[in-house]
Structure formats: structure tokens, C-alpha cells
Write an enzyme that holds these catalytic residues in place. Structure first.
Site, PDB file in Angstrom:
ATOM      1  N   ASN A 199       0.699  -1.187  -0.225  1.00 11.89           N
ATOM      2  CA  ASN A 199      -0.060   0.061   0.029  1.00 11.89           C
ATOM      3  C   ASN A 199       0.986   1.117  -0.055  1.00 11.89           C
ATOM      4  OD1 ASN A 199      -1.865   1.994   0.395  1.00 11.89           O
ATOM      5  ND2 ASN A 199      -2.287   1.365   2.659  1.00 11.89           N
ATOM      6  N   TRP A 200       1.185   1.950  -1.060  1.00 16.62           N
ATOM      7  CA  TRP A 200       2.034   2.989  -1.171  1.00 16.62           C
ATOM      8  C   TRP A 200       1.311   4.267  -0.770  1.00 16.62           C
ATOM      9  CZ3 TRP A 200       3.755   2.501  -6.983  1.00 16.62           C
ATOM     10  CH2 TRP A 200       4.611   1.195  -7.054  1.00 16.62           C
ATOM     11  N   LYS A 201       0.245   4.239  -0.437  1.00 18.90           N
ATOM     12  CA  LYS A 201      -0.439   5.405   0.335  1.00 18.90           C
ATOM     13  C   LYS A 201      -0.359   6.604  -0.502  1.00 18.90           C
ATOM     14  CE  LYS A 201      -0.221   3.052   4.757  1.00 18.90           C
ATOM     15  NZ  LYS A 201      -0.144   3.181   6.223  1.00 18.90           N
ATOM     16  N   HIS A 219      -9.549   1.322   5.188  1.00 19.79           N
ATOM     17  CA  HIS A 219      -8.272   1.584   6.110  1.00 19.79           C
ATOM     18  C   HIS A 219      -8.600   2.618   7.056  1.00 19.79           C
ATOM     19  CE1 HIS A 219      -4.087   2.642   6.803  1.00 19.79           C
ATOM     20  NE2 HIS A 219      -3.977   1.504   6.018  1.00 19.79           N
ATOM     21  N   GLU A 275      -6.901   5.000   7.941  1.00 18.47           N
ATOM     22  CA  GLU A 275      -6.500   6.353   7.637  1.00 18.47           C
ATOM     23  C   GLU A 275      -7.804   6.806   7.025  1.00 18.47           C
ATOM     24  OE1 GLU A 275      -2.982   5.431   5.744  1.00 18.47           O
ATOM     25  OE2 GLU A 275      -1.877   5.204   7.576  1.00 18.47           O
ATOM     26  N   GLU A 284      -5.255  -4.860  10.791  1.00 15.68           N
ATOM     27  CA  GLU A 284      -4.183  -3.803  10.992  1.00 15.68           C
ATOM     28  C   GLU A 284      -4.546  -3.015  12.170  1.00 15.68           C
ATOM     29  OE1 GLU A 284      -2.097  -2.510   6.787  1.00 15.68           O
ATOM     30  OE2 GLU A 284      -3.950  -1.277   7.471  1.00 15.68           O
ATOM     31  N   GLY A 310       2.551   2.535  11.010  1.00 14.09           N
ATOM     32  CA  GLY A 310       3.728   3.434  11.178  1.00 14.09           C
ATOM     33  C   GLY A 310       4.477   3.696  12.220  1.00 14.09           C
ATOM     34  N   SER A 342       3.697  -1.807  10.572  1.00 15.19           N
ATOM     35  CA  SER A 342       5.003  -1.947  10.811  1.00 15.19           C
ATOM     36  C   SER A 342       5.773  -3.150  10.240  1.00 15.19           C
ATOM     37  CB  SER A 342       5.196  -1.569  12.244  1.00 15.19           C
ATOM     38  OG  SER A 342       4.735  -0.283  12.619  1.00 15.19           O
ATOM     39  N   GLY A 380       2.985  -1.093   4.377  1.00 10.53           N
ATOM     40  CA  GLY A 380       3.053   0.232   3.967  1.00 10.53           C
ATOM     41  C   GLY A 380       4.653   0.962   3.723  1.00 10.53           C
ATOM     42  N   GLY A 381       5.213   1.626   4.568  1.00 10.73           N
ATOM     43  CA  GLY A 381       6.299   2.136   4.454  1.00 10.73           C
ATOM     44  C   GLY A 381       7.474   1.164   3.565  1.00 10.73           C
TER      45      GLY A 381
HETATM   46  P1  13P Z   1       2.969   0.596   7.703  1.00  9.90           P
HETATM   47  O1  13P Z   1       3.444  -0.728   6.941  1.00  9.90           O
HETATM   48  O2  13P Z   1       4.034   1.751   7.117  1.00  9.90           O
HETATM   49  O3  13P Z   1       3.048   0.351   9.115  1.00  9.90           O
HETATM   50  O4  13P Z   1       1.273   0.922   7.043  1.00  9.90           O
HETATM   51  C1  13P Z   1       0.573  -0.319   7.342  1.00  9.90           C
HETATM   52  C2  13P Z   1      -0.590   0.124   6.585  1.00  9.90           C
HETATM   53  O5  13P Z   1      -1.112   0.862   6.920  1.00  9.90           O
HETATM   54  C3  13P Z   1      -0.530  -0.663   5.476  1.00  9.90           C
HETATM   55  O6  13P Z   1      -2.117  -0.468   4.742  1.00  9.90           O
END
Ligand code: 13P
Length: 266
Positions: free
Chosen positions: A25-27, A113, A115, A183, A189, A227, A248-249
Site C-alpha cells: 500500500n503505497w498510500k 483503511h 486512515e 491492521e 507506522g 509496521s 505500507g512504508g
Molecule cells: P506501515 O507498514 O507503514 O505501518 O503501514 C501499514 C498500513 O497501513 C498498510 O495498509
């Protein structure tokens, strides 16, 4: 109300569902040039891979979907979007429909999600509608659920997960049409992860609830997200109930994501 679905899982889907899924997930990150570089980098590594790979899905931001699809279209890497609007078309400025997403090559879409729940005040009714509309358009939702730090501390995590499942899932679906991602909000994060026992407890609960309510529901892939790094991926992917990772990251770094992919166990 979440009804018992009688939808049956097609035989040819079972094998695909036994694979592990590694989803990036590149956000809201990067530029077009960076998206091109990442997608081409993964493609090159896939082409040179010497072992069977898990199912890999990349989820870029809307403006780069076509760019990324053009790079990945003849490869085993698939593409997903990060959100969908629950109407087919019409006066919805700034929104994107499920049909438009399939039109540009998406096979998956992240729904609910945390977010989006936080920044866009998305509630269960909306999330359920998005899941429903996505499935009807041929997109496979990756439904994100998870508890807050407070809910975890006060012993409510399992209850929260269970009620999110009931209220977010569409009334009727086949197991191969959905993916669930656990999640925990406090793990996204932050570098803080639940223990392996805590993850297994939640994953076990999700699988149990799904198997009670959907025919073949125990086969719905359940991913862990929050994470994930190149260092902790192997331990997570070795857990019996973990069918993959939503990253994510670490999915924005070619070497790190490649290490996560290579930690897959099936
Ligand atoms: P991180 O891997 O950056 O913690 O993000 C997780 C996430 O929200 C994937 O959708």
C-alpha cells in the site's frame, strides 16, 4: 445483519487462495517517476526470481494507476486501488467508481483503511456499501479492520474486531471475492507490533467467524498489516493463521519489499 452466505467457492480458486499475499500500500507517496521506478524494479526482480513467488499486489495512488499498470500488465504482479466510491457514476466530484478502477487494470481495492476511517469519517455503513459495490464490479476488496491502542489496553480488541467484521462485510460473498487485513491502529507506522500470540488470537477469531457465516469462509485470506519490515516479515509469515501481509512504508523500498516477498512461506 450479516447473513449466512450460500455462495460456493469455485474449485479453480482454491489453489490461488492457499498462496500467501504480499500487498504493498503505497498510500499518498511518491511521484510518477518514482512509481515507474518501483514498478519496473519489482518487475525485473520477479522476472529473475528463482523460486515460486507469493501473490504480489501493488496499490499506487490514483494518478499513477495507469502508469503502473502499463508496466505490470503482462506480469504476475497485480494492481489494486486504495479506495473506491460506492456509486456507479454521476455528480461525485473527486471520487472514483469501481468500474473506473477495473477499467484501468485494478483487480483489488483497499476498503475501510483506518486512515480513511479517521480522515474521511468513513463509517461501517459506507464501508459495507463499498465492499458490496466493489465485488459487484469484479474488484476484490481488501477490508481493513483493527482496534485502537485504548481498545487493546482495555481488553476490547477481540470484541471490536468481531463487530467490525459483522458490520463491514457485505451480506453475501464468496470466499475468493474478499481479503481481510488485520491492521491494529497502534501498529501502523509506529514500529510497535502485537506479539505473535496476539496476532494469532485475532486471526483465529476472524477465521472462525468467517467459517461460521460464509460457506468456505475459513479460506478467505487474512493478512497482517502494521509496521511490517524486511526483518520481521519471516516471523509473521510463519504464523499458521497469517495468509500474507499488507505493507505500507516498507513497500516503497525496492530491497525491503523484495525481502518481505521472499519471506513468504507458500
Ligand atoms: P506501515 O507498514 O507503514 O505501518 O503501514 C501499514 C498500513 O497501513 C498498510 O495498509
Amino acid at each position: 445483519m450479516w447473513l449466512l452466505s450460500k455462495n460456493v467457492l469455485p474449485e479453480d480458486k482454491k489453489e490461488e487462495m492457499m498462496q500467501q499475499y504480499i500487498i504493498g500500500n503505497w498510500k499518498m507517496n511518491g511521484t510518477k517517476a518514482e512509481a515507474q521506478k518501483l514498478a519496473s524494479g519489482f518487475l525485473k526482480r520477479i522476472q529473475e526470481a528463482e523460486r515460486p513467488l507469493p501473490k504480489i499486489v501493488l496499490c499506487p495512488s490514483y494518478p499513477y494507476l495507469t502508469t503502473v499498470f502499463d508496466i505490470l500488465k503482462n506480469s504476475p504482479i497485480e494492481m489494486g486501488a486504495q479506495d473506491v466510491f460506492p456509486e456507479k457514476s454521476g455528480p461525485y466530484t473527486g471520487d472514483v467508481s469501481a468500474i473506473q478502477l477495473t477499467d484501468v487494470g485494478c483487480k483489488y481495492v483497499i476498503v475501510g483503511h483506518s486512515e480513511r476511517r479517521l480522515h474521511h469519517k468513513e463509517d461501517c455503513a459506507l464501508i459495507r456499501k463499498k465492499n458490496d459495490v466493489a465485488i459487484k464490479a469484479g474488484l476484490r476488496p481488501i477490508l481493513c479492520i483493527g482496534e485502537s491502542a485504548e481498545e487493546r489496553k482495555s481488553g476490547k480488541a477481540l470484541h471490536v474486531i468481531s463487530s467490525q467484521l459483522k458490520s463491514d462485510l457485505p451480506e453475501s460473498f464468496s470466499p475468493h471475492e474478499m481479503i481481510i487485513a488485520y491492521e491494529p491502529l497502534w501498529a501502523i507506522g509506529t514500529g510497535h507490533l502485537p506479539s505473535h500470540e496476539e496476532i494469532e488470537e485475532v486471526m483465529g477469531l476472524i477465521k472462525h467467524e468467517l467459517s461460521l457465516h460464509v460457506s468456505g469462509g475459513g479460506l478467505v485470506p487474512i493478512l497482517y498489516g502494521g509496521s511490517v519490515t524486511a526483518e520481521n516479515a519471516l516471523g509473521l509469515l510463519e504464523l499458521p493463521h497469517v495468509d500474507g501481509l499488507l505493507v505500507g512504508g516498507a513497500s516503497l523500498k525496492l530491497d525491503d519489499f523484495w525481502d518481505v516477498i521472499n519471506a513468504s512461506q507458500r
